[in-house]
Enzyme design. Structure first.
Site, PDB file in Angstrom:
ATOM      1  N   ALA A  64       0.804  -1.068  -0.057  1.00 28.18           N
ATOM      2  CA  ALA A  64       0.223  -0.006  -0.392  1.00 28.18           C
ATOM      3  C   ALA A  64       0.750   1.879  -0.090  1.00 28.18           C
ATOM      4  CB  ALA A  64      -0.886  -0.110   1.651  1.00 28.18           C
ATOM      5  N   GLY A 108       0.462  -4.904   1.068  1.00 27.63           N
ATOM      6  CA  GLY A 108      -0.494  -5.230   0.423  1.00 27.63           C
ATOM      7  C   GLY A 108      -0.159  -5.474  -1.227  1.00 27.63           C
ATOM      8  N   GLU A 111      -1.076  -9.218  -0.290  1.00 29.37           N
ATOM      9  CA  GLU A 111      -2.394  -9.635  -0.160  1.00 29.37           C
ATOM     10  C   GLU A 111      -2.988  -9.038  -1.228  1.00 29.37           C
ATOM     11  OE1 GLU A 111      -2.094  -6.171   3.155  1.00 29.37           O
ATOM     12  OE2 GLU A 111      -2.929  -7.132   4.354  1.00 29.37           O
ATOM     13  N   GLU A 131       4.932  -5.541   7.753  1.00 30.17           N
ATOM     14  CA  GLU A 131       4.142  -4.166   8.156  1.00 30.17           C
ATOM     15  C   GLU A 131       4.453  -4.380   9.106  1.00 30.17           C
ATOM     16  OE1 GLU A 131       2.825  -6.409   6.007  1.00 30.17           O
ATOM     17  OE2 GLU A 131       0.987  -5.549   4.782  1.00 30.17           O
TER      18      GLU A 131
END
Ligand code: HXC
Length: 258
Positions: A64, A108, A111, A131
């Site tokens: 992200a 992300g 993911e 993270e």
């Protein structure tokens, strides 16, 4: 589109290429608006049977967009639910989606790759849920999908250490369905599989995706019951008649997609 590229490189196949090279395809909100738009368009397009999401040789996606999240407050994250658009792929897209992962698939990015129905990667791809190093945890399903795919022991170790793992390991651990030597072969392999899926009855393919995905949410007994209901239902499709008649007559089925 500014952050992705789309094309139809093979019959029935929609290809989405993440394209923010300067940020290693960091998944920003504007990128997600475009990604979701492209996924929805391919999903609605009757000529498309399956989709592939890929990035570049260097990065599938490095996560992200950290710079976008940096100053977000709890109340803003909670009330605006900025991660909500991330669920579109796994909740609303009914045609099969493959991810072809080369280079970094971190946070992300990992993911997103795992949200696909089938994950392919190159041997040297770099996966990870880093993270923890940013003072946070996976927020787009990583802790759940990684654990379901590779088991609690390894997933817990990865989430708590933030260590990376390779594409070769992703294959050995069952996260990736196929592992390729080069980035080019990986994308080509995903496109070929998507092309093959696109030659089958759309009705049966949709049902196949639905029943396998249900196994992730239901216990075995309920899952088998669900599968049986859908299996029964497919006797109401034209394509089941077409497929079985073609077998009996030693012909190639011409699907009606009905
Ligand atoms: C924003 C990013 C980014 C990211 C890389 N960039 N990753 N920008 N968000 N996730 C930018 C860098 O700031 C840099 O921009 C450019 O991309 C190139 O990156 P470098 O770091 O210079 O490249 P390199 O030295 O080769 O290192 C590659 C890397 C590293 C190891 C992948 O970039 C990295 O560690 N990235 C962050 C990985 C990460 O922690 N991901 C998880 C994010 S949290 P400039 O402008 O300086 O050139 C997350 C939570 C998801 O994903 C939860 C759901 C929402």
């Amino acid at each position: 589109y500014q952050n992705i590229k789309i094309s139809t490189p093979k019959p029935g196949v929609g290809l989405i290429t993440l394209n923010r090279p300067k940020a290693l395809n960091a998944l920003s909100s504007p990128l997600f608006v475009e990604l979701n738009d492209a996924l929805s368009k391919f999903d609605k397009d009757a000529s498309i049977g399956a989709m592939v999401i890929t990035g570049s040789e260097r990065a599938f996606a490095a996560g992200a967009d950290i710079k976008e999240m940096q100053s977000l407050t709890f109340s803003a994250a909670y009330t605006t639910d900025f991660i909500a658009p991330w669920s579109h792929l796994s909740t609303s897209i009914t045609k099969p989606v493959l991810s072809a992962v080369n280079g970094y698939a971190l946070g992300g990015g990992c993911e997103l790759a795992m949200m696909a129905d089938i994950l392919y990667c190159s041997r040297t791809a770099v996966f990870g849920q880093p993270e923890i190093k940013l003072g946070t945890i996976p927020g787009a399903g990583g802790s759940q999908r990684l654990t379901a795919a590779i088991g609690k022991a390894r997933a817990m170790e990865l989430v708590l250490t933030g260590e990376n793992f390779s594409g070769a390991q992703a294959g050995e651990w069952g996260l990736a369905a196929k592992v390729f030597e080069t980035a080019e072969e990986c994308v080509e392999g995903a496109l070929k599989t998507a092309e093959k899926i696109a030659t089958y009855s759309r009705v049966a393919v949709k049902a196949g995706k639905e029943v396998v995905n249900k196994s992730q949410d239901l216990g075995v007994r309920e899952g088998v019951e669900f599968e049986r209901r859908v299996f029964h239902a497919l006797f109401g499709s034209r394509d089941q008649k077409i497929g079985m008649a073609a077998f009996a007559e030693k012909k190639k089925p011409e699907w009606s997609h009905e």
